[in-house]
Scaffold this motif. Structure first.
Motif, PDB file in Angstrom:
ATOM      1  N   UNK A 126       5.087  73.360 -30.154  1.00 32.90           N
ATOM      2  CA  UNK A 126       5.081  74.741 -30.656  1.00 32.90           C
ATOM      3  C   UNK A 126       6.389  75.105 -31.365  1.00 32.90           C
ATOM      4  N   UNK A 127       6.253  75.893 -32.426  1.00 38.72           N
ATOM      5  CA  UNK A 127       7.422  76.352 -33.152  1.00 38.72           C
ATOM      6  C   UNK A 127       7.946  75.372 -34.179  1.00 38.72           C
ATOM      7  N   UNK A 128       7.294  74.238 -34.341  1.00 34.22           N
ATOM      8  CA  UNK A 128       7.782  73.222 -35.275  1.00 34.22           C
ATOM      9  C   UNK A 128       6.819  73.015 -36.448  1.00 34.22           C
ATOM     10  N   UNK A 129       5.973  73.978 -36.733  1.00 32.83           N
ATOM     11  CA  UNK A 129       4.966  73.804 -37.782  1.00 32.83           C
ATOM     12  C   UNK A 129       5.593  73.505 -39.139  1.00 32.83           C
ATOM     13  N   UNK A 130       6.684  74.235 -39.480  1.00 27.67           N
ATOM     14  CA  UNK A 130       7.344  74.006 -40.767  1.00 27.67           C
ATOM     15  C   UNK A 130       7.890  72.598 -40.883  1.00 27.67           C
ATOM     16  N   UNK A 131       8.555  72.132 -39.803  1.00 27.21           N
ATOM     17  CA  UNK A 131       9.105  70.772 -39.810  1.00 27.21           C
ATOM     18  C   UNK A 131       7.991  69.734 -39.882  1.00 27.21           C
ATOM     19  N   UNK A 132       6.919  69.969 -39.131  1.00 25.87           N
ATOM     20  CA  UNK A 132       5.808  69.017 -39.126  1.00 25.87           C
ATOM     21  C   UNK A 132       5.132  68.925 -40.485  1.00 25.87           C
ATOM     22  N   UNK A 133       4.978  70.062 -41.153  1.00 22.93           N
ATOM     23  CA  UNK A 133       4.399  70.059 -42.497  1.00 22.93           C
ATOM     24  C   UNK A 133       5.281  69.263 -43.450  1.00 22.93           C
ATOM     25  N   UNK A 134       6.598  69.506 -43.374  1.00 24.32           N
ATOM     26  CA  UNK A 134       7.536  68.792 -44.239  1.00 24.32           C
ATOM     27  C   UNK A 134       7.494  67.287 -43.978  1.00 24.32           C
ATOM     28  N   UNK A 135       7.401  66.897 -42.699  1.00 26.91           N
ATOM     29  CA  UNK A 135       7.400  65.478 -42.341  1.00 26.91           C
ATOM     30  C   UNK A 135       6.141  64.788 -42.870  1.00 26.91           C
ATOM     31  N   UNK A 136       4.981  65.410 -42.662  1.00 25.34           N
ATOM     32  CA  UNK A 136       3.728  64.803 -43.112  1.00 25.34           C
ATOM     33  C   UNK A 136       3.698  64.685 -44.634  1.00 25.34           C
ATOM     34  N   UNK A 137       4.173  65.727 -45.321  1.00 25.57           N
ATOM     35  CA  UNK A 137       4.173  65.675 -46.783  1.00 25.57           C
ATOM     36  C   UNK A 137       5.231  64.710 -47.319  1.00 25.57           C
ATOM     37  N   UNK A 138       6.362  64.601 -46.601  1.00 21.14           N
ATOM     38  CA  UNK A 138       7.355  63.596 -46.984  1.00 21.14           C
ATOM     39  C   UNK A 138       6.779  62.193 -46.802  1.00 21.14           C
ATOM     40  N   UNK A 139       6.078  61.997 -45.701  1.00 23.34           N
ATOM     41  CA  UNK A 139       5.415  60.712 -45.456  1.00 23.34           C
ATOM     42  C   UNK A 139       4.428  60.401 -46.579  1.00 23.34           C
ATOM     43  N   UNK A 140       3.676  61.431 -46.995  1.00 29.07           N
ATOM     44  CA  UNK A 140       2.721  61.245 -48.086  1.00 29.07           C
ATOM     45  C   UNK A 140       3.443  60.935 -49.394  1.00 29.07           C
ATOM     46  N   UNK A 141       4.580  61.631 -49.632  1.00 34.02           N
ATOM     47  CA  UNK A 141       5.347  61.396 -50.864  1.00 34.02           C
ATOM     48  C   UNK A 141       5.920  59.984 -50.888  1.00 34.02           C
ATOM     49  N   UNK A 142       6.427  59.513 -49.731  1.00 29.75           N
ATOM     50  CA  UNK A 142       6.950  58.150 -49.661  1.00 29.75           C
ATOM     51  C   UNK A 142       5.829  57.139 -49.895  1.00 29.75           C
ATOM     52  N   UNK A 143       4.636  57.459 -49.388  1.00 30.22           N
ATOM     53  CA  UNK A 143       3.494  56.594 -49.645  1.00 30.22           C
ATOM     54  C   UNK A 143       3.154  56.549 -51.123  1.00 30.22           C
ATOM     55  N   UNK A 144       3.226  57.718 -51.783  1.00 31.76           N
ATOM     56  CA  UNK A 144       2.977  57.759 -53.221  1.00 31.76           C
ATOM     57  C   UNK A 144       4.009  56.973 -54.000  1.00 31.76           C
ATOM     58  N   UNK A 145       5.292  57.108 -53.599  1.00 33.14           N
ATOM     59  CA  UNK A 145       6.359  56.379 -54.283  1.00 33.14           C
ATOM     60  C   UNK A 145       6.188  54.873 -54.107  1.00 33.14           C
ATOM     61  N   UNK A 146       5.827  54.450 -52.893  1.00 34.34           N
ATOM     62  CA  UNK A 146       5.598  53.024 -52.647  1.00 34.34           C
ATOM     63  C   UNK A 146       4.417  52.517 -53.457  1.00 34.34           C
ATOM     64  N   UNK A 147       3.388  53.347 -53.593  1.00 42.93           N
ATOM     65  CA  UNK A 147       2.216  52.972 -54.373  1.00 42.93           C
ATOM     66  C   UNK A 147       2.558  52.836 -55.851  1.00 42.93           C
ATOM     67  N   UNK A 148       3.398  53.757 -56.344  1.00 40.89           N
ATOM     68  CA  UNK A 148       3.853  53.672 -57.735  1.00 40.89           C
ATOM     69  C   UNK A 148       4.621  52.370 -57.966  1.00 40.89           C
ATOM     70  N   UNK A 149       5.486  52.012 -57.017  1.00 36.36           N
ATOM     71  CA  UNK A 149       6.239  50.758 -57.136  1.00 36.36           C
ATOM     72  C   UNK A 149       5.292  49.561 -57.182  1.00 36.36           C
TER      73      UNK A 149
END
Length: 329
Positions: free
Chosen positions: A115-138
Protein backbone atom coordinates in the motif's frame (compact mmCIF):
# COMPACT_ATOMS: atom_id res chain seq x y z
CA UNK A 1 -11.82 15.77 -16.88
CA UNK A 2 -14.68 13.22 -16.49
CA UNK A 3 -16.31 14.63 -19.63
CA UNK A 4 -12.99 14.38 -21.49
CA UNK A 5 -12.65 10.75 -20.40
CA UNK A 6 -16.16 9.99 -21.67
CA UNK A 7 -15.21 11.46 -25.04
CA UNK A 8 -11.86 9.71 -25.27
CA UNK A 9 -13.19 6.21 -24.52
CA UNK A 10 -15.59 6.02 -27.52
CA UNK A 11 -12.86 7.52 -29.70
CA UNK A 12 -10.35 4.85 -28.64
CA UNK A 13 -12.93 2.14 -29.27
CA UNK A 14 -13.74 3.58 -32.70
CA UNK A 15 -10.05 3.78 -33.68
CA UNK A 16 -9.51 0.21 -32.52
CA UNK A 17 -12.48 -1.05 -34.53
CA UNK A 18 -11.32 0.79 -37.66
CA UNK A 19 -7.78 -0.59 -37.37
CA UNK A 20 -9.13 -4.09 -36.76
CA UNK A 21 -11.38 -3.82 -39.82
CA UNK A 22 -8.51 -2.57 -42.00
CA UNK A 23 -6.17 -5.33 -40.84
CA UNK A 24 -8.89 -7.95 -41.32
CA UNK A 25 -9.67 -6.65 -44.83
CA UNK A 26 -5.97 -6.76 -45.72
CA UNK A 27 -5.78 -10.38 -44.57
CA UNK A 28 -8.86 -11.42 -46.57
CA UNK A 29 -7.40 -9.84 -49.70
CA UNK A 30 -4.21 -11.84 -49.30
CA UNK A 31 -5.24 -15.33 -48.23
CA UNK A 32 -7.35 -18.21 -49.46
CA UNK A 33 -9.38 -19.34 -46.45
CA UNK A 34 -9.60 -22.97 -47.59
CA UNK A 35 -5.86 -23.30 -48.19
CA UNK A 36 -5.10 -21.56 -44.90
CA UNK A 37 -7.32 -24.02 -43.05
CA UNK A 38 -5.48 -26.91 -44.69
CA UNK A 39 -2.14 -25.46 -43.54
CA UNK A 40 -3.39 -25.05 -39.96
CA UNK A 41 -4.89 -28.53 -39.69
CA UNK A 42 -1.63 -30.10 -40.88
CA UNK A 43 0.55 -28.10 -38.47
CA UNK A 44 3.31 -29.97 -36.64
CA UNK A 45 2.28 -30.11 -32.98
CA UNK A 46 5.84 -30.73 -31.76
CA UNK A 47 7.02 -27.40 -33.17
CA UNK A 48 3.94 -25.74 -31.66
CA UNK A 49 4.74 -27.32 -28.29
CA UNK A 50 8.30 -25.98 -28.52
CA UNK A 51 6.97 -22.46 -29.14
CA UNK A 52 4.69 -22.71 -26.09
CA UNK A 53 7.48 -24.11 -23.92
CA UNK A 54 9.85 -21.28 -24.85
CA UNK A 55 7.28 -18.65 -23.88
CA UNK A 56 6.37 -20.31 -20.58
CA UNK A 57 9.89 -21.00 -19.29
CA UNK A 58 11.00 -17.41 -19.95
CA UNK A 59 8.37 -16.05 -17.54
CA UNK A 60 10.53 -16.91 -14.51
CA UNK A 61 13.57 -14.84 -15.61
CA UNK A 62 11.20 -11.99 -16.49
CA UNK A 63 9.82 -12.11 -12.95
CA UNK A 64 13.39 -12.16 -11.59
CA UNK A 65 14.15 -9.00 -13.60
CA UNK A 66 11.09 -7.35 -12.06
CA UNK A 67 12.21 -8.43 -8.58
CA UNK A 68 15.59 -6.68 -9.07
CA UNK A 69 13.92 -3.41 -10.07
CA UNK A 70 11.48 -3.58 -7.16
CA UNK A 71 14.29 -4.18 -4.66
CA UNK A 72 16.10 -1.01 -5.84
CA UNK A 73 13.03 0.95 -4.68
CA UNK A 74 12.90 -0.87 -1.35
CA UNK A 75 9.98 -3.07 -2.42
CA UNK A 76 10.65 -6.72 -1.62
CA UNK A 77 8.55 -9.65 -2.74
CA UNK A 78 8.95 -13.35 -3.40
CA UNK A 79 9.97 -14.58 -6.85
CA UNK A 80 7.17 -17.19 -6.71
CA UNK A 81 4.50 -14.51 -6.24
CA UNK A 82 5.99 -12.25 -8.91
CA UNK A 83 5.98 -15.19 -11.33
CA UNK A 84 2.36 -15.83 -10.43
CA UNK A 85 1.55 -12.16 -11.11
CA UNK A 86 3.20 -12.39 -14.53
CA UNK A 87 1.12 -15.42 -15.51
CA UNK A 88 -2.07 -13.70 -14.33
CA UNK A 89 -1.15 -10.61 -16.37
CA UNK A 90 -0.92 -12.78 -19.49
CA UNK A 91 -4.42 -14.07 -18.75
CA UNK A 92 -5.68 -10.48 -18.45
CA UNK A 93 -3.90 -9.64 -21.71
CA UNK A 94 -6.29 -11.97 -23.55
CA UNK A 95 -9.24 -9.69 -22.80
CA UNK A 96 -7.51 -6.30 -22.46
CA UNK A 97 -5.58 -4.28 -25.08
CA UNK A 98 -2.28 -6.14 -25.69
CA UNK A 99 0.44 -6.05 -23.02
CA UNK A 100 -0.75 -2.72 -21.58
CA UNK A 101 -3.75 -4.33 -19.92
CA UNK A 102 -1.59 -7.04 -18.39
CA UNK A 103 0.78 -4.42 -16.98
CA UNK A 104 -2.15 -2.61 -15.36
CA UNK A 105 -3.21 -5.83 -13.66
CA UNK A 106 0.33 -6.40 -12.37
CA UNK A 107 0.44 -2.88 -10.94
CA UNK A 108 -2.99 -3.21 -9.32
CA UNK A 109 -2.28 -6.57 -7.70
CA UNK A 110 1.17 -5.58 -6.44
CA UNK A 111 -0.15 -2.28 -5.05
CA UNK A 112 -2.53 -4.26 -2.84
CA UNK A 113 0.47 -6.01 -1.31
CA UNK A 114 2.45 -2.78 -0.94
CA UNK A 115 0.00 0.00 0.00
CA UNK A 116 1.06 3.55 -0.76
CA UNK A 117 3.54 2.54 -3.46
CA UNK A 118 1.27 2.73 -6.53
CA UNK A 119 3.30 5.54 -8.14
CA UNK A 120 6.59 3.68 -7.67
CA UNK A 121 5.08 0.42 -8.89
CA UNK A 122 3.71 2.07 -12.02
CA UNK A 123 7.11 3.62 -12.74
CA UNK A 124 8.88 0.28 -12.20
CA UNK A 125 6.57 -1.70 -14.48
CA UNK A 126 6.76 0.92 -17.22
CA UNK A 127 10.54 1.17 -16.84
CA UNK A 128 10.69 -2.61 -17.17
CA UNK A 129 8.57 -2.33 -20.31
CA UNK A 130 10.80 0.46 -21.67
CA UNK A 131 13.94 -1.60 -21.05
CA UNK A 132 12.26 -4.48 -22.85
CA UNK A 133 11.52 -2.19 -25.78
CA UNK A 134 15.11 -0.92 -25.85
CA UNK A 135 16.45 -4.48 -25.78
CA UNK A 136 14.07 -5.41 -28.59
CA UNK A 137 15.26 -2.45 -30.66
CA UNK A 138 18.86 -3.59 -30.15
CA UNK A 139 17.98 -7.11 -31.29
CA UNK A 140 16.26 -5.65 -34.34
CA UNK A 141 19.41 -3.76 -35.27
CA UNK A 142 21.49 -6.91 -34.84
CA UNK A 143 18.97 -8.88 -36.87
CA UNK A 144 19.12 -6.34 -39.67
CA UNK A 145 22.90 -6.65 -39.83
CA UNK A 146 22.57 -10.44 -39.96
CA UNK A 147 20.05 -10.15 -42.80
CA UNK A 148 22.12 -7.83 -44.99
CA UNK A 149 22.59 -9.42 -48.38
CA UNK A 150 20.23 -12.27 -47.42
CA UNK A 151 16.74 -10.73 -47.40
CA UNK A 152 15.17 -7.54 -48.75
CA UNK A 153 13.41 -6.00 -45.74
CA UNK A 154 14.32 -2.37 -46.40
CA UNK A 155 10.70 -1.22 -46.09
CA UNK A 156 10.71 -2.14 -42.40
CA UNK A 157 13.77 -0.06 -41.53
CA UNK A 158 11.67 3.10 -41.20
CA UNK A 159 9.59 1.44 -38.51
CA UNK A 160 12.72 0.21 -36.77
CA UNK A 161 14.22 3.72 -36.96
CA UNK A 162 11.09 5.25 -35.41
CA UNK A 163 11.34 2.92 -32.43
CA UNK A 164 15.06 3.68 -32.03
CA UNK A 165 14.37 7.42 -32.05
CA UNK A 166 11.52 7.07 -29.55
CA UNK A 167 13.67 4.96 -27.22
CA UNK A 168 16.54 7.47 -27.27
CA UNK A 169 14.11 10.34 -26.66
CA UNK A 170 12.62 8.63 -23.61
CA UNK A 171 16.10 7.95 -22.21
CA UNK A 172 16.94 11.66 -22.47
CA UNK A 173 13.61 12.75 -20.94
CA UNK A 174 13.83 10.49 -17.90
CA UNK A 175 17.55 10.33 -17.15
CA UNK A 176 19.09 13.61 -18.34
CA UNK A 177 19.21 16.43 -15.77
CA UNK A 178 19.28 18.96 -18.61
CA UNK A 179 15.76 17.87 -19.60
CA UNK A 180 14.29 19.00 -16.27
CA UNK A 181 13.97 22.74 -17.13
CA UNK A 182 12.14 21.82 -20.32
CA UNK A 183 9.77 19.52 -18.44
CA UNK A 184 9.17 22.23 -15.81
CA UNK A 185 7.65 24.43 -18.52
CA UNK A 186 4.90 21.85 -18.96
CA UNK A 187 3.94 21.95 -15.26
CA UNK A 188 1.25 24.69 -15.51
CA UNK A 189 -0.50 22.81 -18.30
CA UNK A 190 -0.34 19.51 -16.39
CA UNK A 191 -1.70 21.18 -13.25
CA UNK A 192 -4.59 22.58 -15.28
CA UNK A 193 -5.55 19.13 -16.58
CA UNK A 194 -4.90 17.49 -13.18
CA UNK A 195 -2.07 15.28 -14.40
CA UNK A 196 0.86 16.97 -12.65
CA UNK A 197 0.85 14.86 -9.46
CA UNK A 198 0.59 11.38 -11.03
CA UNK A 199 3.08 12.23 -13.79
CA UNK A 200 5.54 13.71 -11.29
CA UNK A 201 5.31 10.57 -9.16
CA UNK A 202 5.90 8.46 -12.26
CA UNK A 203 8.85 10.61 -13.38
CA UNK A 204 10.46 10.53 -9.93
CA UNK A 205 10.01 6.77 -9.77
CA UNK A 206 11.82 6.25 -13.08
CA UNK A 207 14.45 8.98 -12.49
CA UNK A 208 15.37 7.23 -9.23
CA UNK A 209 17.17 4.59 -11.28
CA UNK A 210 19.61 7.19 -12.58
CA UNK A 211 21.57 6.37 -9.44
CA UNK A 212 21.63 2.66 -10.31
CA UNK A 213 23.44 2.47 -13.66
CA UNK A 214 24.86 -0.97 -12.89
CA UNK A 215 21.40 -2.37 -12.20
CA UNK A 216 19.98 -0.85 -15.38
CA UNK A 217 22.82 -2.31 -17.44
CA UNK A 218 22.33 -5.74 -15.85
CA UNK A 219 18.56 -5.66 -16.43
CA UNK A 220 19.06 -4.47 -20.01
CA UNK A 221 21.53 -7.27 -20.81
CA UNK A 222 19.31 -9.85 -19.08
CA UNK A 223 16.25 -8.60 -20.98
CA UNK A 224 18.11 -8.77 -24.29
CA UNK A 225 18.96 -12.42 -23.62
CA UNK A 226 15.32 -13.20 -22.70
CA UNK A 227 14.00 -11.53 -25.83
CA UNK A 228 16.55 -13.37 -27.98
CA UNK A 229 15.20 -16.67 -26.66
CA UNK A 230 11.56 -15.61 -27.03
CA UNK A 231 12.05 -14.77 -30.71
CA UNK A 232 12.69 -18.47 -31.26
CA UNK A 233 9.04 -19.11 -30.38
CA UNK A 234 8.07 -17.22 -33.56
CA UNK A 235 10.54 -19.34 -35.54
CA UNK A 236 9.04 -22.52 -34.02
CA UNK A 237 5.49 -21.36 -34.84
CA UNK A 238 6.51 -20.80 -38.46
CA UNK A 239 8.24 -24.18 -38.66
CA UNK A 240 5.04 -25.77 -37.37
CA UNK A 241 3.21 -24.69 -40.55
CA UNK A 242 6.04 -25.68 -42.88
CA UNK A 243 7.89 -22.36 -43.28
CA UNK A 244 11.50 -23.47 -43.65
CA UNK A 245 13.30 -20.15 -43.09
CA UNK A 246 16.25 -20.28 -40.68
CA UNK A 247 16.21 -18.43 -37.33
CA UNK A 248 18.23 -15.48 -38.73
CA UNK A 249 15.32 -13.69 -40.42
CA UNK A 250 13.24 -13.85 -37.24
CA UNK A 251 15.77 -11.63 -35.49
CA UNK A 252 14.64 -8.94 -37.94
CA UNK A 253 10.94 -9.83 -37.82
CA UNK A 254 10.61 -10.73 -34.13
CA UNK A 255 11.75 -7.42 -32.58
CA UNK A 256 9.52 -5.41 -34.91
CA UNK A 257 6.59 -7.72 -34.15
CA UNK A 258 7.04 -7.43 -30.37
CA UNK A 259 7.33 -3.63 -30.62
CA UNK A 260 4.19 -3.34 -32.75
CA UNK A 261 2.23 -5.40 -30.20
CA UNK A 262 3.26 -2.98 -27.43
CA UNK A 263 0.95 -0.40 -29.01
CA UNK A 264 -2.71 -1.11 -28.02
CA UNK A 265 -4.12 -1.00 -31.56
CA UNK A 266 -6.74 -3.71 -31.05
CA UNK A 267 -7.99 -6.13 -28.41
CA UNK A 268 -5.14 -8.60 -27.79
CA UNK A 269 -3.55 -7.56 -31.09
CA UNK A 270 -6.36 -9.27 -33.04
CA UNK A 271 -5.86 -9.09 -36.83
CA UNK A 272 -2.84 -6.74 -36.48
CA UNK A 273 -0.68 -9.71 -35.46
CA UNK A 274 -1.75 -11.85 -38.41
CA UNK A 275 -1.53 -8.92 -40.86
CA UNK A 276 2.05 -8.29 -39.72
CA UNK A 277 2.97 -11.94 -40.34
CA UNK A 278 1.42 -11.83 -43.82
CA UNK A 279 3.12 -8.53 -44.69
CA UNK A 280 6.60 -9.28 -43.35
CA UNK A 281 6.88 -12.91 -44.41
CA UNK A 282 5.39 -12.00 -47.78
CA UNK A 283 8.30 -9.59 -48.30
CA UNK A 284 10.69 -12.55 -48.12
CA UNK A 285 8.68 -14.76 -50.48
CA UNK A 286 6.44 -16.70 -48.09
CA UNK A 287 2.94 -17.58 -49.29
CA UNK A 288 0.22 -15.51 -47.57
CA UNK A 289 -1.74 -18.58 -46.48
CA UNK A 290 1.25 -20.07 -44.65
CA UNK A 291 2.17 -16.66 -43.18
CA UNK A 292 -1.35 -16.11 -41.83
CA UNK A 293 -1.41 -19.65 -40.42
CA UNK A 294 1.88 -18.94 -38.61
CA UNK A 295 0.46 -15.72 -37.16
CA UNK A 296 -2.70 -17.47 -36.00
CA UNK A 297 -0.65 -20.30 -34.51
CA UNK A 298 1.41 -17.73 -32.59
CA UNK A 299 -1.88 -16.35 -31.27
CA UNK A 300 -2.63 -19.85 -29.97
CA UNK A 301 0.81 -19.80 -28.31
CA UNK A 302 -0.21 -16.66 -26.41
CA UNK A 303 -3.49 -18.33 -25.44
CA UNK A 304 -1.53 -21.30 -24.07
CA UNK A 305 0.69 -18.85 -22.17
CA UNK A 306 -2.46 -17.46 -20.51
CA UNK A 307 -3.67 -20.87 -19.29
CA UNK A 308 -1.40 -21.09 -16.19
CA UNK A 309 -2.70 -17.69 -15.04
CA UNK A 310 -6.30 -18.79 -15.58
CA UNK A 311 -5.65 -21.96 -13.55
CA UNK A 312 -4.09 -19.85 -10.76
CA UNK A 313 -7.10 -17.53 -10.63
CA UNK A 314 -9.53 -20.47 -10.51
CA UNK A 315 -7.52 -22.11 -7.72
CA UNK A 316 -7.36 -18.90 -5.69
CA UNK A 317 -11.07 -18.27 -6.24
CA UNK A 318 -11.88 -21.74 -4.92
CA UNK A 319 -9.72 -21.03 -1.85
CA UNK A 320 -11.22 -17.62 -1.23
CA UNK A 321 -8.75 -15.45 -3.21
CA UNK A 322 -5.14 -14.44 -2.86
CA UNK A 323 -4.43 -12.43 0.26
CA UNK A 324 -2.62 -9.13 -0.11
CA UNK A 325 0.50 -9.04 2.03
CA UNK A 326 3.23 -6.50 2.59
CA UNK A 327 6.70 -7.97 2.27
CA UNK A 328 9.53 -6.78 4.47
CA UNK A 329 13.20 -7.21 3.68
Amino acid sequence: MPRLSRVKRPLRIAIGLVLTALAFAYILLKIDVGQTWDVLTSANLWWFALAVTIMIITVVPMALRWKWLLAAQGIHDRLAWLTRAYFVSYTAGQILPTSIGGDAVRIFETAKRHPGRSGDLTAIVLLERALGGAATVLLGAVGFLLALGQYDVTAYLWLEGAFVFGTLLLIVVFFSRSARPLLARLRPLLVRVRLERPLRAFYDGVHHYRGHPGLLLKVFAFTTAIQAVRILSIWASCRAVGIELGPRIYYVMGPLFFLVLLVPFTLNGFAVREAFFVSFLGSVGIDADAAFAAGFLFFLVTVALALPGAAILLWESARGGARPRVEHG
